[in-house]
Design an enzyme around this catalytic site. Structure first.
Site, PDB file in Angstrom:
ATOM      1  N   ASN A 155       0.846  -1.200   0.000  1.00 44.42           N
ATOM      2  CA  ASN A 155       0.000   0.000   0.000  1.00 44.42           C
ATOM      3  C   ASN A 155       0.878   1.244   0.000  1.00 44.42           C
ATOM      4  OD1 ASN A 155       0.566   0.792   2.850  1.00 44.42           O
ATOM      5  ND2 ASN A 155      -0.342  -1.227   3.219  1.00 44.42           N
TER       6      ASN A 155
ATOM      7  N   ASP B 203      -3.799 -10.012  12.958  1.00 43.73           N
ATOM      8  CA  ASP B 203      -3.936  -8.629  13.398  1.00 43.73           C
ATOM      9  C   ASP B 203      -2.915  -8.395  14.521  1.00 43.73           C
ATOM     10  OD1 ASP B 203      -4.764  -6.206  14.698  1.00 43.73           O
ATOM     11  OD2 ASP B 203      -6.596  -6.353  13.507  1.00 43.73           O
TER      12      ASP B 203
ATOM     13  N   PHE C 199      -4.191   3.071  15.084  1.00 47.50           N
ATOM     14  CA  PHE C 199      -4.490   4.131  14.122  1.00 47.50           C
ATOM     15  C   PHE C 199      -5.660   3.652  13.267  1.00 47.50           C
ATOM     16  CE2 PHE C 199      -1.595   7.766  13.753  1.00 47.50           C
ATOM     17  CZ  PHE C 199      -0.814   7.510  14.871  1.00 47.50           C
TER      18      PHE C 199
ATOM     19  N   LYS D 134     -10.885  -3.954  19.310  1.00 51.60           N
ATOM     20  CA  LYS D 134      -9.511  -4.473  19.438  1.00 51.60           C
ATOM     21  C   LYS D 134      -8.972  -4.337  20.856  1.00 51.60           C
ATOM     22  CE  LYS D 134      -8.181  -3.718  14.602  1.00 51.60           C
ATOM     23  NZ  LYS D 134      -7.049  -3.742  13.680  1.00 51.60           N
TER      24      LYS D 134
HETATM   25  O1  C5P Z   1      -8.455  -3.070  11.197  1.00 48.92           O
HETATM   26  P1  C5P Z   1      -7.606  -1.984  10.648  1.00 48.92           P
HETATM   27  O2  C5P Z   1      -6.561  -2.443   9.678  1.00 48.92           O
HETATM   28  O3  C5P Z   1      -8.361  -0.838  10.067  1.00 48.92           O
HETATM   29  O4  C5P Z   1      -6.882  -1.397  11.956  1.00 48.92           O
HETATM   30  C1  C5P Z   1      -5.912  -0.418  11.886  1.00 48.92           C
HETATM   31  C2  C5P Z   1      -5.019  -0.528  13.090  1.00 48.92           C
HETATM   32  O5  C5P Z   1      -4.655  -1.888  13.335  1.00 48.92           O
HETATM   33  C3  C5P Z   1      -3.699   0.182  12.888  1.00 48.92           C
HETATM   34  O6  C5P Z   1      -3.264   0.615  14.134  1.00 48.92           O
HETATM   35  C4  C5P Z   1      -2.805  -0.929  12.310  1.00 48.92           C
HETATM   36  O7  C5P Z   1      -1.444  -0.652  12.540  1.00 48.92           O
HETATM   37  C5  C5P Z   1      -3.288  -2.126  13.076  1.00 48.92           C
HETATM   38  N1  C5P Z   1      -3.197  -3.397  12.334  1.00 48.92           N
HETATM   39  C6  C5P Z   1      -2.323  -4.378  12.749  1.00 48.92           C
HETATM   40  N2  C5P Z   1      -2.285  -5.578  12.100  1.00 48.92           N
HETATM   41  C7  C5P Z   1      -3.096  -5.819  11.048  1.00 48.92           C
HETATM   42  C8  C5P Z   1      -4.004  -4.841  10.609  1.00 48.92           C
HETATM   43  C9  C5P Z   1      -4.015  -3.636  11.267  1.00 48.92           C
HETATM   44  O8  C5P Z   1      -1.564  -4.136  13.708  1.00 48.92           O
HETATM   45  N3  C5P Z   1      -3.044  -6.986  10.434  1.00 48.92           N
END
Ligand code: C5P
Length: 425
Positions: A222, A320, A342, A360
């Site tokens: 991304n 996650d 974030f 979360k």
């Molecule tokens: O669920 P989403 O991707 O929108 O959540 C964003 C937050 O979760 C950010 O703080 C991102 O760094 C973290 N994140 C993570 N691992 C993932 C997806 C998101 O730590 N696989």
């Protein structure tokens, strides 16, 4: 008795229309029991009379370097040593430039060089002046030099413009100062205001994108530049924290005083974070982790097939990282890190962010709208809203648009203050 009782505040005032707000601030500080000494630049005196501050603080106002009368009372070096905190409100663009280049041509700039006390600057100026790359570069330089910048407020300006550049209201500056002393006090258990907010804390920050390989030459990723995460790491290190930055592939220099582990994939990022989990006090997930990865990575470069117009990739969900770090620990004696996420969204930003905060199991979340191309991904600026959660209560604070460096500092200051408040409960 307030947390400001007997604290020694050196209030610097430079020449802007907002100088009058400093008089209100001085009054609030005196009412709270602080000792206040005011230093005015020549420009400031065109807006407010020194006598106003003298009457409010009960102390003579300092206006000149090497003024024999003032030096006989309290010399400039003595004044620099006296202060627990130097707050300059308003800080003009000109003063920012002079401080950024280490000049000492007048009393206020000399004091900033001579003092070991933390210096907090509240810039206030016309919105175009604030946005100017020269001012933003000076803001960044000042941050690197250890000054703390208070993001200017947004709204209608004295000149009729609308935008970021207003001096925050005196009550807001007052609570900023109060929070600063409160956080120092909570950390040390005794009034030791010159201690940096992050000292003794271990902060782990993820930043940048992840790259999920499809074959040896291709990947899914991304547009994250990593700038916000790196700015947070720099700000946390400036506050004296031990900072571990877990970074995806970006083109940025590792900030001074920060330990960095470079990773490529989400799985590697998770692995690096989990290794640090038990020694992390605060975990900030700023990385734009790819939600999915290829189920199978081809060993060799995938060849284009002449008879195949479509290619179907099977993706599987990535772990996650943030939710894993934020999970309550089974062992009640071991606490999980204080977790900050974030939420970069393109719609219903605040609703989605609050949902993530709860879902979360986070302590705080920073929400930003990435559909606005002037901020967010790749841009040097950002505008965010911080949500903090204690018990079942969610508190919302909007921060004005600023450079990622300035915003990083403001977020770290707010998060450290909130973390310490929670620890003290
Ligand atoms: O669920 P989403 O991707 O929108 O959540 C964003 C937050 O979760 C950010 O703080 C991102 O760094 C973290 N994140 C993570 N691992 C993932 C997806 C998101 O730590 N696989």
């Amino acid at each position: 008795m307030t947390g400001l009782n007997k604290k020694r505040l050196l209030l610097g005032v430079s020449g802007g229309i907002a100088a009058y707000k400093s008089a209100f601030l001085a009054r609030l500080l005196i009412k709270a029991g602080a000792q206040v000494r005011v230093v005015m630049t020549q420009g400031a005196q065109a807006f407010v009379q020194p006598l106003t501050f003298q009457a409010l603080t009960g102390n003579p106002v300092h206006t000149g370097l090497l003024d024999p009368e003032a030096e006989a009372g309290m010399g400039h070096i003595e004044l620099a040593r006296w202060a627990d905190l130097i707050m300059i409100a308003p800080t003009t663009a000109d003063l920012m430039a002079r401080l950024a280049t280490g000049q000492a041509g007048d009393l206020l700039t000399t004091l900033c060089l001579a003092s070991k006390a933390p210096v907090h600057l509240a810039p206030a100026m016309n919105q175009a002046m604030w946005q100017h790359p020269a001012t933003q570069r000076n803001a960044q330089l000042l941050t690197e030099l250890g000054y703390t910048l208070i993001p200017p407020a947004e709204g209608e300006q004295a000149c009729g413009d609308i935008g970021a550049g207003r001096l925050p209201e005196p009550e807001e500056l007052f609570s900023w100062i109060e929070n600063f002393f409160k956080a120092s006090f909570l950390e040390s258990g005794q009034p030791e205001p010159t201690k940096k907010l992050g000292e003794g804390l271990r902060i782990t920050i993820t930043a940048g994108p992840t790259q999920e390989p499809l074959d040896p030459v291709r990947y899914l990723s991304n547009h994250s530049s990593g700038k916000m995460g790196y700015a947070l790491a720099a700000a946390a290190a400036e506050q004296g924290a031990e900072v571990q930055l877990i970074s995806g592939p970006v083109n940025l220099a590792v900030p001074t005083g920060v330990n960095c582990t470079q990773v490529i994939t989400a799985a590697q990022m998770l692995d690096a974070c989990e290794k640090l989990r038990s020694t992390t006090d605060i975990f900030i997930a700023c990385a734009a982790v790819a939600d999915y990865r290829a189920e199978a990575v081809a060993d060799q470069k995938m060849k284009k097939q002449a008879n195949q117009d479509e290619l179907i990739l099977k993706l599987v969900k990535n772990p996650d990282i943030l939710a894993t770090m934020a999970k309550a620990t089974v062992d009640k004696h071991k606490s999980r890190p204080f977790c900050v996420g974030f939420a970069a969204e393109t719609q219903q930003v605040e609703d989605y962010a609050q949902d993530k905060l709860v879902r979360k199991n986070l302590d705080a979340i920073v929400a930003n709208d990435v559909s606005d191309s002037s901020i967010g991904f790749g841009s040097d600026e950002n505008r965010v809203t911080l949500f903090t959660r204690s018990d079942q209560q969610i508190n919302r604070q909007a921060l004005p648009q600023s450079s990622k460096q300035v915003l990083g500092q403001a977020l770290i200051a707010k998060l450290l203050a909130f973390y310490k408040e929670q620890q003290a409960l």
